[in-house]
Design a protein around this motif. Structure first.
Motif, PDB file in Angstrom:
ATOM      1  N   ARG A  79     -17.752   6.339   3.188  1.00 34.52           N
ATOM      2  CA  ARG A  79     -17.370   6.998   4.443  1.00 34.52           C
ATOM      3  C   ARG A  79     -16.772   6.030   5.460  1.00 34.52           C
ATOM      4  O   ARG A  79     -16.976   6.156   6.665  1.00 34.52           O
ATOM      5  N   THR A  80     -16.043   5.039   4.948  1.00 36.59           N
ATOM      6  CA  THR A  80     -15.366   4.068   5.821  1.00 36.59           C
ATOM      7  C   THR A  80     -13.848   4.172   5.708  1.00 36.59           C
ATOM      8  O   THR A  80     -13.137   3.438   6.383  1.00 36.59           O
ATOM      9  N   GLY A  81     -13.364   5.040   4.831  1.00 36.84           N
ATOM     10  CA  GLY A  81     -11.926   5.154   4.581  1.00 36.84           C
ATOM     11  C   GLY A  81     -11.464   4.372   3.373  1.00 36.84           C
ATOM     12  O   GLY A  81     -10.310   4.512   2.946  1.00 36.84           O
ATOM     13  N   LEU A  82     -12.338   3.538   2.794  1.00 32.78           N
ATOM     14  CA  LEU A  82     -11.923   2.734   1.641  1.00 32.78           C
ATOM     15  C   LEU A  82     -11.601   3.593   0.424  1.00 32.78           C
ATOM     16  O   LEU A  82     -10.649   3.315  -0.307  1.00 32.78           O
ATOM     17  N   ASN A  83     -12.396   4.632   0.170  1.00 30.40           N
ATOM     18  CA  ASN A  83     -12.133   5.489  -0.988  1.00 30.40           C
ATOM     19  C   ASN A  83     -10.776   6.170  -0.848  1.00 30.40           C
ATOM     20  O   ASN A  83      -9.981   6.183  -1.789  1.00 30.40           O
ATOM     21  N   ARG A  84     -10.506   6.700   0.321  1.00 29.49           N
ATOM     22  CA  ARG A  84      -9.218   7.373   0.536  1.00 29.49           C
ATOM     23  C   ARG A  84      -8.063   6.376   0.415  1.00 29.49           C
ATOM     24  O   ARG A  84      -7.016   6.686  -0.159  1.00 29.49           O
ATOM     25  N   ALA A  85      -8.262   5.167   0.925  1.00 25.50           N
ATOM     26  CA  ALA A  85      -7.227   4.133   0.819  1.00 25.50           C
ATOM     27  C   ALA A  85      -6.957   3.783  -0.645  1.00 25.50           C
ATOM     28  O   ALA A  85      -5.807   3.603  -1.056  1.00 25.50           O
ATOM     29  N   ALA A  86      -8.014   3.684  -1.441  1.00 25.86           N
ATOM     30  CA  ALA A  86      -7.853   3.393  -2.868  1.00 25.86           C
ATOM     31  C   ALA A  86      -7.153   4.552  -3.584  1.00 25.86           C
ATOM     32  O   ALA A  86      -6.267   4.331  -4.410  1.00 25.86           O
ATOM     33  N   LYS A  87      -7.541   5.780  -3.256  1.00 26.26           N
ATOM     34  CA  LYS A  87      -6.896   6.943  -3.880  1.00 26.26           C
ATOM     35  C   LYS A  87      -5.411   6.985  -3.526  1.00 26.26           C
ATOM     36  O   LYS A  87      -4.578   7.348  -4.355  1.00 26.26           O
ATOM     37  N   HIS A  88      -5.069   6.623  -2.286  1.00 22.10           N
ATOM     38  CA  HIS A  88      -3.658   6.571  -1.887  1.00 22.10           C
ATOM     39  C   HIS A  88      -2.865   5.677  -2.834  1.00 22.10           C
ATOM     40  O   HIS A  88      -1.809   6.053  -3.346  1.00 22.10           O
ATOM     41  N   LEU A  89      -3.387   4.484  -3.100  1.00 21.14           N
ATOM     42  CA  LEU A  89      -2.685   3.548  -3.976  1.00 21.14           C
ATOM     43  C   LEU A  89      -2.560   4.084  -5.392  1.00 21.14           C
ATOM     44  O   LEU A  89      -1.494   3.976  -6.019  1.00 21.14           O
ATOM     45  N   LEU A  90      -3.639   4.653  -5.911  1.00 17.61           N
ATOM     46  CA  LEU A  90      -3.623   5.153  -7.287  1.00 17.61           C
ATOM     47  C   LEU A  90      -2.690   6.354  -7.435  1.00 17.61           C
ATOM     48  O   LEU A  90      -1.963   6.464  -8.429  1.00 17.61           O
ATOM     49  N   LEU A  91      -2.688   7.243  -6.462  1.00 18.39           N
ATOM     50  CA  LEU A  91      -1.800   8.406  -6.511  1.00 18.39           C
ATOM     51  C   LEU A  91      -0.334   7.976  -6.376  1.00 18.39           C
ATOM     52  O   LEU A  91       0.531   8.448  -7.115  1.00 18.39           O
ATOM     53  N   LYS A  92      -0.073   7.072  -5.453  1.00 19.93           N
ATOM     54  CA  LYS A  92       1.299   6.594  -5.240  1.00 19.93           C
ATOM     55  C   LYS A  92       1.855   5.954  -6.518  1.00 19.93           C
ATOM     56  O   LYS A  92       3.004   6.209  -6.904  1.00 19.93           O
ATOM     57  N   TYR A  93       1.048   5.139  -7.190  1.00 26.09           N
ATOM     58  CA  TYR A  93       1.491   4.479  -8.416  1.00 26.09           C
ATOM     59  C   TYR A  93       1.643   5.489  -9.557  1.00 26.09           C
ATOM     60  O   TYR A  93       2.603   5.430 -10.331  1.00 26.09           O
ATOM     61  N   ALA A  94       0.711   6.434  -9.645  1.00 29.29           N
ATOM     62  CA  ALA A  94       0.772   7.431 -10.724  1.00 29.29           C
ATOM     63  C   ALA A  94       2.019   8.303 -10.601  1.00 29.29           C
ATOM     64  O   ALA A  94       2.737   8.526 -11.582  1.00 29.29           O
ATOM     65  N   PHE A  95       2.294   8.802  -9.404  1.00 29.95           N
ATOM     66  CA  PHE A  95       3.453   9.678  -9.216  1.00 29.95           C
ATOM     67  C   PHE A  95       4.766   8.901  -9.166  1.00 29.95           C
ATOM     68  O   PHE A  95       5.800   9.403  -9.589  1.00 29.95           O
ATOM     69  N   GLY A  96       4.724   7.677  -8.686  1.00 30.13           N
ATOM     70  CA  GLY A  96       5.929   6.866  -8.567  1.00 30.13           C
ATOM     71  C   GLY A  96       6.223   6.090  -9.828  1.00 30.13           C
ATOM     72  O   GLY A  96       7.111   6.461 -10.613  1.00 30.13           O
ATOM     73  N   GLU A  97       5.473   5.038 -10.074  1.00 31.61           N
ATOM     74  CA  GLU A  97       5.753   4.131 -11.196  1.00 31.61           C
ATOM     75  C   GLU A  97       5.514   4.762 -12.565  1.00 31.61           C
ATOM     76  O   GLU A  97       6.252   4.502 -13.511  1.00 31.61           O
TER      77      GLU A  97
END
Length: 198
Positions: free
Chosen positions: A109-127
């Motif tokens: 509940r510090t925003g770290l999970n959402r920040a990590a999901k952002h990176l994983l989603l961005k890489y999955a949909f992009g790269e």
């Protein structure tokens, strides 16, 4: 997906890089909380031997192309505070799963999970060119279910008696997904603080 490649992803809050045996000392500080593993399908590491086994299994899964485990590094402290993975690959169908995620209690509940999901989603949909990213949770894990809803994932349904938890209970799994056409909107809303696009 090149499992031999060292994938490193970073935004303003978090850095993701391959989970390594050298993460042992950092993980010792956060991994031995039984609450983290209450809904897990794998035995939780209760001691140093269990942690070593956990890291060995992660390395084996990566070597076999089953799962790509990442260390979650809190950029504020520079410490490894959890782990997450890509898995359940069906790249011919342009889909994969994000899962096997946990964070030390002090980092929830510090925003770290959402920040990590952002990176994983961005890489999955992009790269990786995915059209669909899946997530799942134990139906009893209301905290995880709510986190997935808050980040814009669509709850699709429940697979009954789907998996065995580490306690021996047969769990129902709730599936969620995010589709590529939904990603641009989510980047501008839910994940806006992490997305550097102009």
């Amino acid at each position: 997906m090149d499992f031999a490649r060292c994938i490193t992803l970073e935004n303003s809050r978090v850095r993701l890089r391959p989970l390594e045996a050298t993460d042992f000392e950092d993980l010792k500080r956060v991994i031995f909380d039984p609450e983290l593993w209450q809904f897990s399908s794998i035995p939780y590491p209760v001691d140093a031997v269990g942690l070593a086994a956990y890291l060995t299994k992660a390395a084996q899964d990566r070597a076999q192309g089953i799962r790509y485990p990442f260390a979650i590094i809190d950029r504020a402290t520079g410490r490894v505070v959890g782990s997450t993975s890509y898995g359940s690959f069906a790249l011919a169908d342009k889909r994969l799963e994000i899962g096997w995620t946990w964070l030390g209690k002090d980092f929830q509940r510090t925003g770290l999970n959402r920040a990590a999901k952002h990176l994983l989603l961005k890489y999955a949909f992009g790269e990786l060119g995915c059209e669909r990213v899946e997530l799942k949770a134990d139906a009893l894990n209301q905290k995880s279910r709510e986190a997935m809803r808050r980040m814009g994932a669509t709850e699709e349904g429940i697979l009954r008696s789907h998996m065995v938890t580490q306690s021996g209970r047969r769990r129902d799994s709730v599936y969620f997904s995010i589709l590529k056409p939904e990603w641009d909107q989510l980047r501008q809303t839910v994940f806006q603080e992490f997305d550097a696009r102009g």
